[in-house]
Design a protein around this motif. Structure first.
Motif, short mmCIF file in Angstrom:
data_model
loop_
_atom_site.label_atom_id
_atom_site.label_comp_id
_atom_site.label_asym_id
_atom_site.label_seq_id
_atom_site.Cartn_x
_atom_site.Cartn_y
_atom_site.Cartn_z
N TRP A 854 0.66 -0.90 -0.29
CA TRP A 854 0.21 0.07 -0.55
C TRP A 854 0.90 1.39 0.55
CZ3 TRP A 854 -4.81 -0.39 -1.34
CH2 TRP A 854 -5.73 -0.91 -1.44
N LEU A 855 1.98 0.73 0.66
CA LEU A 855 3.04 2.27 0.65
C LEU A 855 3.24 2.49 -0.35
CD1 LEU A 855 4.16 4.80 2.21
CD2 LEU A 855 6.46 2.66 2.55
N LEU A 856 3.42 1.13 -1.37
CA LEU A 856 4.40 1.74 -3.29
C LEU A 856 3.05 2.47 -3.98
CD1 LEU A 856 6.69 -1.59 -3.14
CD2 LEU A 856 7.02 0.81 -3.03
N LEU A 857 2.25 1.64 -3.81
CA LEU A 857 0.51 1.97 -4.16
C LEU A 857 0.37 3.84 -3.98
CD1 LEU A 857 -1.87 1.31 -6.05
CD2 LEU A 857 -2.52 1.00 -4.24
N TYR A 858 0.18 3.99 -2.67
CA TYR A 858 0.83 5.09 -2.58
C TYR A 858 1.32 6.84 -2.92
CZ TYR A 858 0.33 10.06 0.61
OH TYR A 858 1.00 10.92 0.64
N LEU A 859 2.62 5.89 -3.18
CA LEU A 859 3.75 6.55 -3.70
C LEU A 859 3.60 6.39 -5.11
CD1 LEU A 859 6.78 5.45 -1.36
CD2 LEU A 859 5.91 7.55 -1.70
N LEU A 860 2.94 5.58 -5.56
CA LEU A 860 2.72 5.57 -6.94
C LEU A 860 1.60 6.78 -7.40
CD1 LEU A 860 3.56 4.16 -9.77
CD2 LEU A 860 2.17 2.69 -9.46
N HIS A 861 0.36 6.41 -7.00
CA HIS A 861 -0.33 7.63 -7.09
C HIS A 861 0.13 8.93 -6.79
CE1 HIS A 861 -2.99 4.61 -9.20
NE2 HIS A 861 -3.91 4.18 -7.73
N LYS A 862 0.96 9.46 -5.54
CA LYS A 862 0.74 10.64 -5.27
C LYS A 862 2.20 10.84 -6.23
CE LYS A 862 4.85 13.32 -2.19
NZ LYS A 862 5.72 12.45 -0.89
N ARG A 863 3.17 9.95 -7.05
CA ARG A 863 3.42 10.87 -8.13
C ARG A 863 2.70 10.94 -9.71
NH1 ARG A 863 6.20 8.40 -12.20
NH2 ARG A 863 8.37 9.59 -13.69
N ASN A 864 2.07 10.38 -9.90
CA ASN A 864 1.00 10.49 -10.96
C ASN A 864 -0.23 11.77 -10.88
OD1 ASN A 864 2.68 8.38 -12.08
ND2 ASN A 864 1.50 6.57 -11.56
#
Length: 873
Positions: A854-864
């Protein structure tokens, strides 16, 4: 004023009449008490005469309480008094009756218990609706008159709007095609959601059908598979269907909202209402068909892969039916079609507004927020959560799927009430104005955001509280070889002792002999078979091994456990559940409430006086319980558990049973199957009552299979003993049992691992959809705030705060449920301190990996997301 007084008198009269009606059940309806249907006075007399408590009396006392409350309310109103509690009483009755139905549905025969809650539901709901109508009668009539005028105007408008003498031009169809292409992102999201639903439904239903063809209590295959996989995917099918309906309802609601602006513009420009519906339905059907043609083949591949994994676990001992068949495809397609229809049906108002509404600002209007009785909402949610914890904590009910509905419903009340209270309190503080731009979505779209949070919280709850525990338990490292300290365990009659010992000597082994008696529980499975009549004979009846405390201590010492005397006195008993760590919570007797343990010495009875079951299957006092494999886990804790008696008590029972067997041995040897089966029809016991010697053989390596072949004659000789259950064997061979146990663990790990992956994909998809849904709004607001001079850091924090809320609140809700129900499950599964620490280590790795995802998913969405909102249009 006179009119209001007249309405109050009518309401009071209705409450008094309904109060009398709701006091009648105690006099005109029968209570189902311990297998008997009794009137009120008979229950009182039974309670006074027997002076024993039965769980069925709880229903009786609850009805008594409600009867006195309604009787008191009737007298109270008759005296001309009133109060707010008079209006709340039917609401409380309705709530408690509705909660009683899922409780009763878990019983083996819920029908005798449903009459009272259904009666209360009907009449309390009737009073509530009538009183509500009388209170709002004036407003309703006024609204009705207004609606008549509006309907007349709308009909005239629609008549003019729907008049269309010619055909649409080519330009019109070009507009439709361009609109379709313009919303390609929304089309992709809808199609992906439908594909995910189709894949999940097909896999779950296909596996369920595969196991249904094998299961049914037929053949030796069900010995290996048991009911686990069959029941697991049956329950999972219901869960996936409900979650898929919720997901598709949310996705379709968002999809329609994105389409409304263009459709309303076209309606304003003169497009007919029916044309707008046809256009939308064509788009919806095309996306649904595309998802069907993609999702079903993917589901076939997933089902085939899962089938292969399960067959690997069975190590060639079983062959599952194919994952793809015409029937399975047909059922998968039908379930998918029903899902898509329901998803659209639950959005009926949104769908109809496509052709009716011409207000382009309707979607951005503020929703009516929950403001009143917030404390009651939270108290109700907390109450449901606590009730579920207490109920779940009762060992006989632990890991029952129906109980999980209460904390999920409680989560909804807590989310709605807590979010409403948080928003309300912020309005009175200075921080309200400083962070208004950040929190405005929750003020503006309260129910929509609460629904999304609840759906995601429910997914996290299923992942962290329901399915992770059995998966992690099956993933723990276990010494399977150590679970079977003996090469062959034989349950023998005295007549065969010499031959059995001769087999052990033949292969250079030794045989330890312990006196035993067969002990039977009135019901030996957690599968809820329907009852017929008052109380028929139950199947399967659990078959277990009763031994003395001295034998127990000897077996425990040989198995390598620490030995401590149990200190049993009188008729006290100690139960040893012989199962591995992956097996769900079991109880020695699943009958009725699962609180009392009804056991008899001897084998199952095919006939007995069902009205006298408490004497035939007396209630036993279980002093203590543990989970250990002292002679072997032969049926994963469902049968062949050890029941330990004090030496004195066991000696008395053993002498009685061996004498009874000797007295009837000649009669047994000359009897045929029919005579054996019909014997308890005329007598109180069976012709003989099972083996009385427990023989534990230790043989040289590689000799157990040969010894088992030599003992094979026992299966034919004692075929009568398998009349009730073919899985109960006269002897158990170690290598075969180890293979079965390893297969069971593999299947549990594979099945629950698949379920966790499935639910995680659904949770990740829903979070992604929510982020994509808000992107355009964030982009517009970011551009506006940028022009107003807000700093980039503040604009970014505002967006990230909302992203964190949609991520953290469901995770916190799921984690609270996970910690709570995992602790209750581990305790109920009788884990030792060492096993608890081992489980915590395994769970820590799982939670770390899950949190990292979930952290990686959040960081990915944060960037995009930030790149998207900053991108110039």
């Amino acid at each position: 004023m006179e009119r209001e007084e007249r309405i109050r008198k009518r309401i009071r009269m209705i409450q008094m009449v309904n109060g009398i009606i709701l006091t009648l059940p105690i006099f005109i309806m029968k209570f189902h008490i311990a297998g008997e249907n009794l009137f009120f006075w008979s229950v009182i007399w039974k309670l006074i005469r027997e002076r024993t408590f039965h769980p069925d009396y709880i229903i009786f006392f609850c009805v008594m309480i409600f009867t006195f409350l309604y009787l008191f309310r009737t007298i109270w109103l008759k005296k001309g008094k009133s109060g707010e509690w008079c209006f709340y009483l039917p609401k409380i009755t309705l709530l408690m009756s509705c909660l009683a139905i899922p409780v009763f549905s878990q019983m083996m025969n819920p029908l005798p218990y449903l009459s009272f809650p259904l009666y209360y539901i009907v009449f309390s709901l009737l009073e509530f609706m009538i009183v509500l109508y009388l209170e709002q009668k004036d407003e309703i009539e006024e609204e009705y008159q207004k609606s008549k005028v509006q309907q007349k105007e709308e009909k005239e408008h629609l008549k003019r709007a729907n008049y269309f003498p010619g055909k649409y031009s080519r330009n019109f169809y070009q507009v439709i095609r361009k609109n379709f292409r313009y919303h390609w992102k929304e089309q992709v999201v809808l199609t992906l959601a439908a594909i995910l639903s189709a894949v999940c439904l097909y896999i779950v239903l296909a596996v369920y059908q595969m196991t249904e063809q094998i299961y049914g209590g037929k053949g030796d295959q069900s010995l290996l598979m048991g009911e686990g996989l069959y029941r697991l995917f049956r329950d999972l099918g219901m869960i996936v269907m409900i979650l898929s309906i919720l997901m598709m309802t949310i996705i379709i609601s968002w999809y329609i909202k994105e389409q409304k602006k263009e459709f309303r513009l076209m309606v304003i420009l003169g497009m007919r209402r029916h044309t707008s519906y046809r256009i939308f339905l064509v788009e919806y059907i095309l996306n649904s068909l595309l998802a069907l043609f993609i999702g079903i083949p993917i589901g076939m591949g997933g089902a085939a892969l899962l089938r292969n994994q399960l067959e690997q676990g069975y190590q060639g001992n079983i062959s599952l039916p194919p994952a793809v068949s015409l029937k399975q495809v047909g059922i998968g397609v039908l379930a998918y079609v029903i899902l898509m229809i329901l998803g659209l049906a639950f959005n009926q108002d949104n769908f109809l507004s496509l052709g009716r509404s011409t207000d382009r600002n309707e979607e951005i209007r503020k929703e009516k927020r929950l403001r009143e009785r917030l404390g009651r909402w939270m108290a109700g949610g907390l109450f449901l959560y606590l009730v579920s914890m207490v109920w779940f904590g009762v060992r006989g009910w632990t890991e029952t799927m129906g109980i999980y509905l209460l904390p999920i419903l409680g989560t909804f009340f807590l989310l709605a009430g807590g979010l409403g209270l948080w928003l309300k309190r912020r309005e009175k503080k200075e921080i309200y104005y400083r962070q208004l731009l950040t929190t405005v979505p929750f003020y503006h779209r309260f129910w929509r955001n609460t629904g999304v949070l609840f759906y995601m919280a429910a997914l996290q709850f299923f992942i962290l509280a329901v399915f992770s525990t059995p998966f992690l338990s099956s993933a723990m490292r276990q010494d399977i070889d150590g679970m079977y300290p003996y090469d062959i365990v034989c349950l023998s009659y005295e007549a065969d002792m010499e031959e059995i010992q001769a087999v052990a000597e033949k292969y250079g082994g030794n045989a330890a002999v312990y006196p035993m008696v067969r002990m039977t529980s009135i019901y030996g499975s957690d599968k809820l078979y329907a009852w017929g009549g008052t109380r028929p004979v139950q199947w399967p009846q659990g078959q277990h091994i009763a031994i003395s405390e001295s034998s127990y201590l000897s077996l425990k010492e040989k198995a390598g456990y620490d030995v401590e005397p149990l200190g049993l006195t009188g008729e006290e008993m100690h139960v040893v559940y012989q199962q591995d760590l992956s097996v769900k919570t079991h109880t020695i007797d699943w009958d009725t409430s699962r609180l009392k343990k009804h056991l008899r010495f001897g084998q199952p009875l095919s006939y007995y006086n069902t009205g006298d079951y408490r004497n035939i299957y007396p209630e036993r006092k279980i002093k203590s319980e543990e989970r250990a494999s002292l002679i072997g886990s032969f049926h994963q804790g469902m049968q062949e558990n050890l029941i330990v008696l004090s030496d004195t008590y066991f000696d008395t029972v053993w002498k009685e049973m061996t004498k009874y067997n000797r007295d009837h041995w000649e009669e047994r040897e000359s009897a045929d199957v029919k005579e054996w089966r019909m014997y308890p029809y005329a007598e109180e016991k069976n012709m003989t009552e099972g083996p009385t010697m427990l023989v534990c053989m230790e043989l040289p390596e590689g000799k157990s299979r040969q010894a088992a072949e030599d003992l094979g004659y026992l299966r034919e000789k004692y075929v009568f003993d398998q009349m009730w259950d073919r899985t109960i064997q006269p002897f158990y061979e170690k290598s075969q049992m180890m293979s079965n146990t390893e297969s069971e663990i593999w299947f549990t790990r594979t099945a629950y691992g698949f379920i966790l992956i499935l639910l995680t994909v659904m949770a990740v998809f829903q979070y992604t959809v929510k982020i994509k849904e808000e992107e355009n709004v964030w982009r517009w607001e970011n551009a506006f705030l940028k022009q107003m001079g807000m700093k980039e850091k503040e604009r970014k924090q505002r967006i990230l705060w909302q992203m964190k809320v949609y991520l953290l609140i469901p995770l916190i809700a799921g984690s609270v449920g996970g910690v709570t129900f995992t602790a209750l499950t581990v305790r109920a599964r009788l884990f030792t301190v060492r096993e608890v620490l081992q489980y915590m280590g395994t769970a820590g790795i799982f939670c770390a990996a899950y949190g990292l995802l979930w952290l990686l998913l959040y960081l990915l969405h944060k960037r995009n997301v930030w790149r998207y909102v900053e991108k110039e249009k």
